[in-house]
Design a protein around this motif. Sequence first.
Motif, short mmCIF file in Angstrom:
data_model
loop_
_atom_site.label_atom_id
_atom_site.label_comp_id
_atom_site.label_asym_id
_atom_site.label_seq_id
_atom_site.Cartn_x
_atom_site.Cartn_y
_atom_site.Cartn_z
N UNK A 6 0.89 -1.16 0.00
CA UNK A 6 0.00 0.00 0.00
C UNK A 6 0.92 1.21 0.00
N UNK A 7 0.89 1.97 -1.07
CA UNK A 7 1.86 3.03 -1.30
C UNK A 7 1.27 4.42 -1.04
N UNK A 8 1.66 4.99 0.08
CA UNK A 8 1.24 6.36 0.44
C UNK A 8 2.44 7.30 0.43
N UNK A 9 3.43 6.98 -0.39
CA UNK A 9 4.62 7.83 -0.47
C UNK A 9 4.34 9.06 -1.34
N UNK A 10 5.09 10.11 -1.09
CA UNK A 10 4.98 11.36 -1.84
C UNK A 10 3.57 11.94 -1.82
N UNK A 11 2.89 11.86 -0.68
CA UNK A 11 1.51 12.36 -0.56
C UNK A 11 1.44 13.62 0.31
N UNK A 12 2.58 14.16 0.71
CA UNK A 12 2.64 15.36 1.55
C UNK A 12 1.94 15.14 2.89
#
Length: 180
Positions: A6-12
């Motif tokens: 589950x990729x929540x990277x680079x979401x500020x």
Amino acid sequence: MYGAPVDLSFKHISCLTDAWTEEPSSGLRPLRRNSEMKYLSRSLRLNNNNITDLHDLQRPVCHFLAEPSQLAWLDLSFNKISHIDPVLCELRELRVLYLHGNSIFILAEVDRLGMLPHLHTITLHGNVIETNKAYRNRVISALPRLKTVDFSAVTRQERIMAKIWHQNNNRSKSSKDSLQ
């Protein structure tokens, strides 16, 4: 069967309580969901955000993952984390933990991760603690089941040196305690 991270990277993301409002990025492998619309994954990417505090980590873990207690891989690299929060010790199935590129400055906080029975890979480089001369010995000593530290294999020689370092460090503490 478990699926893609589950990729929540680079979401500020700066506050973990707000992470649930984000939609995970899709990667090469499709994310699979269960009937409750939770993701069938054991991996969570929260890297490259603005997270400073981990005390609410269980919220996104429980919100996104079908089996939150099975989280095995957690990427918190390149955030603004300054402490290794005890909440990480609740992730009993954690095997891989990326904390590189943060602002962790108390080397002794690594010790609390010794409670994680399956942790075999950790990254901590790019934190203030890396400048401590005893950094690698301390990490290997505190987490004896590690196979990899900072993307580099832990050698037999390093295990021996960490054990010697630990014994010498404890001996000097005992001497100081008896003098007081």
